[in-house]
Design an enzyme around this catalytic site. Structure first.
Site, PDB file in Angstrom:
ATOM      1  N   LYS A   1       0.813  -1.213   0.000  1.00 33.08           N
ATOM      2  CA  LYS A   1       0.000   0.000   0.000  1.00 33.08           C
ATOM      3  C   LYS A   1       0.847   1.263   0.000  1.00 33.08           C
ATOM      4  O   LYS A   1       0.490   2.268  -0.608  1.00 33.08           O
ATOM      5  CB  LYS A   1      -0.927   0.013   1.222  1.00 33.08           C
ATOM      6  CG  LYS A   1      -2.125  -0.905   1.094  1.00 33.08           C
ATOM      7  CD  LYS A   1      -3.043  -0.735   2.289  1.00 33.08           C
ATOM      8  CE  LYS A   1      -4.265  -1.622   2.163  1.00 33.08           C
ATOM      9  NZ  LYS A   1      -5.176  -1.464   3.317  1.00 33.08           N
ATOM     10  N   ARG A   2       1.984   1.206   0.660  1.00 36.88           N
ATOM     11  CA  ARG A   2       2.800   2.425   0.742  1.00 36.88           C
ATOM     12  C   ARG A   2       3.391   2.803  -0.604  1.00 36.88           C
ATOM     13  O   ARG A   2       3.832   3.932  -0.800  1.00 36.88           O
ATOM     14  CB  ARG A   2       3.909   2.258   1.781  1.00 36.88           C
ATOM     15  CG  ARG A   2       4.902   1.154   1.480  1.00 36.88           C
ATOM     16  CD  ARG A   2       5.788   0.865   2.690  1.00 36.88           C
ATOM     17  NE  ARG A   2       6.661  -0.260   2.471  1.00 36.88           N
ATOM     18  CZ  ARG A   2       7.869  -0.176   1.929  1.00 36.88           C
ATOM     19  NH1 ARG A   2       8.328   1.002   1.544  1.00 36.88           N
ATOM     20  NH2 ARG A   2       8.616  -1.248   1.773  1.00 36.88           N
TER      21      ARG A   2
END
Length: 488
Positions: A247-248
């Site tokens: 996600k990052r």
């Protein structure tokens, strides 16, 4: 791995996501590669929902998977099938394995299995099942049981991977796989094999995180008397720091990219280039991808996700997009930004929205940027940029606005040439540069200091709205002046 090898066979591939969360970038790329392979060979693309993990699978996830694929125009020829609706088929295959002596009931409890695992680790051994129940003479009465497949523990299992070549697995590393849990639910590795075999899947194209499952599955194919499909395991997608995409790095739901203002064809074009190439070509239409796609051009190295490249592609498709098409994708963003209201603006047509598109295409990288840039065209009540108003909406501009209003009201034409003549006439008579007039007019008409070209803005708004907004600008200046004088 020769495309010609498939000329006389009907290609059947599948995309089989687990509905335990959102449809992410890696999953979409897998679906896309399968879809393109099928379409290139005029084969069949099957959608199968692998929902054997009942505790984590949700209908909402299934809905999002289908919505994401639909947004990208990745259509399917069969399905969507759900594994939870095919339990009878799995049980029939398990019963056949039991009858043929290729599987057995295991009565070991979870506590006993955990104790075996700890003992193996303490001895420095791999914590795999020791086969305790494989050849039981006496079956415990009244105890719950699972079913295990009798895995071959000798020799090697060879996986012929279309991308990696021959991959050899030592069978000593395997154990007897549970194919039916004690709660009566068949396990993932087993149902995948049964599904692929009974659906006549010819090629399994999936991520390399499944490669370690493949020797178990190959043995199951043979145990059930089925010919294994051909396998191709795609290398993973990495983030810019060369770690697994998360996600990052931006690896959110595919629908979040839709919500961030990306076009589906930009996403498709970008994702297919994550691990596949065709010379130096960067931009592909859907038709070109179907024509040119081949598994020979899939790379072995991990692809790196580059948000800047994706944004560049999106801006390319926006700049070159058809106005009516872009307008249809712009509407949700106009609603989300509050620029349009479903109740108040329901009568606005796609054609009306499309009018503003050409003036915004060059400067918009996403549909959200385009929506925000289009607010001047739809807003009934323009809100002025505070700093811009202080700088440009001053008493000295009132005479200019009044002359523009007069000339606009008397003008029989409102095309670009007519507008340029009006502005040229005023700049020459007043002895001022166009910029000194254009910025105050831009602010009065759009509320902003940055917008499409001033003549584009005026043409788009039309004669009546331009005159109305210039008059509002004058009133704003007069009210501000009175307020300032009153505070002295």
């Amino acid at each position: 791995m020769n495309e010609g090898d498939y000329m006389n066979e009907i290609i059947r591939v599948r995309f089989a996501p687990s509905p335990t969360g959102y449809l992410h970038i890696g999953g979409v790329r897998t679906a896309l590669f399968n879809w393109l392979f099928a379409r290139h060979h005029k084969g069949r693309f099957i959608l199968r929902i692998e929902d054997t993990d009942i505790s984590r699978s949700t209908d909402e996830s299934i809905k999002q998977i289908i919505e994401g694929l639909t947004w990208l125009s990745i259509d399917w020829d069969e399905g969507p099938f759900r594994q939870t609706e095919r339990r009878d088929i799995y049980i029939q295959h398990i019963e056949r394995l039991l009858k043929e002596g290729k599987a057995y009931r295991c009565y070991c409890t979870p506590d006993e299995l955990e104790q075996k695992r700890k003992e193996a680790l303490a001895k420095g051994e791999k914590p795999k099942y020791d086969g305790h129940c494989r050849n039981l003479d006496t079956l415990p009465a009244g105890r719950p049981w699972a079913v295990r497949f009798k895995t071959s523990m000798e020799g090697n299992t060879i996986v012929e991977d279309l991308l990696r070549g021959k991959v050899v697995f030592d069978n000593k590393e395997l154990d007897d796989l549970i194919i039916l849990r004690s709660d009566g639910i068949p396990t993932y590795n087993f149902v995948v094999v049964v599904d692929d075999a009974t659906m006549k899947i010819t090629h399994v194209i999936r991520g390399d995180d499944h490669l370690s499952n493949t020797p178990r599955q190959v043995q199951l194919y043979h145990g059930l008397g089925y010919q294994p499909p051909r396998f191709l395991h795609l290398s993973m997608i990495l983030g810019s720091d060369k770690t697994r995409l998360s996600k990052r790095h931006g690896a959110t739901s595919i629908l979040s990219y839709r919500d961030m203002g990306y076009l589906p064809e930009a996403m498709v074009n970008y994702l297919v280039r994550l691990g596949w190439s065709y010379g130096d070509q960067e931009i592909f239409s859907k038709e070109e991808l179907i024509e040119k796609f081949s598994i020979e051009n899939i790379g072995k190295s991990s692809a790196v996700f580059n948000p800047e490249k994706l944004l560049w592609l999106n801006s390319h498709y926006i700049k070159n997009g058809d106005s009516l098409y872009l307008a249809s994708h712009l509407i949700p963003h106009l609603l989300k930004e509050g620029i349009l209201s479903e109740n108040k603006d329901s009568g606005i047509s796609i054609k009306e929205i499309a009018k503003v598109i050409p003036s915004l295409q060059e400067r918009s990288k996403t549909l959200i940027e385009m929506a925000k840039g289009a607010d001047f065209f739809f807003d009934k009540e323009i809100q002025y940029d505070e700093n811009g108003a202080k700088r440009f909406l001053t008493p000295s501009i009132i005479p200019i606005f009044e002359k523009l209003i007069d000339m606009f009201e008397r003008s029989e034409s409102f095309d670009t040439d007519s507008l340029k003549r009006i502005f040229t006439d005023i700049t020459e008579k007043e002895g001022v540069e166009l910029g000194k007039i254009a910025q105050p007019v831009r602010l009065a008409l759009t509320g902003k200091t940055v917008s499409p070209g001033i003549f584009d803005v005026i043409s788009l708004l039309g004669q009546d709205r331009v005159i109305e907004r210039l008059k509002k600008g004058i009133r704003y200046i007069q009210i501000s002046l009175k307020r300032d004088l009153g505070s002295i």
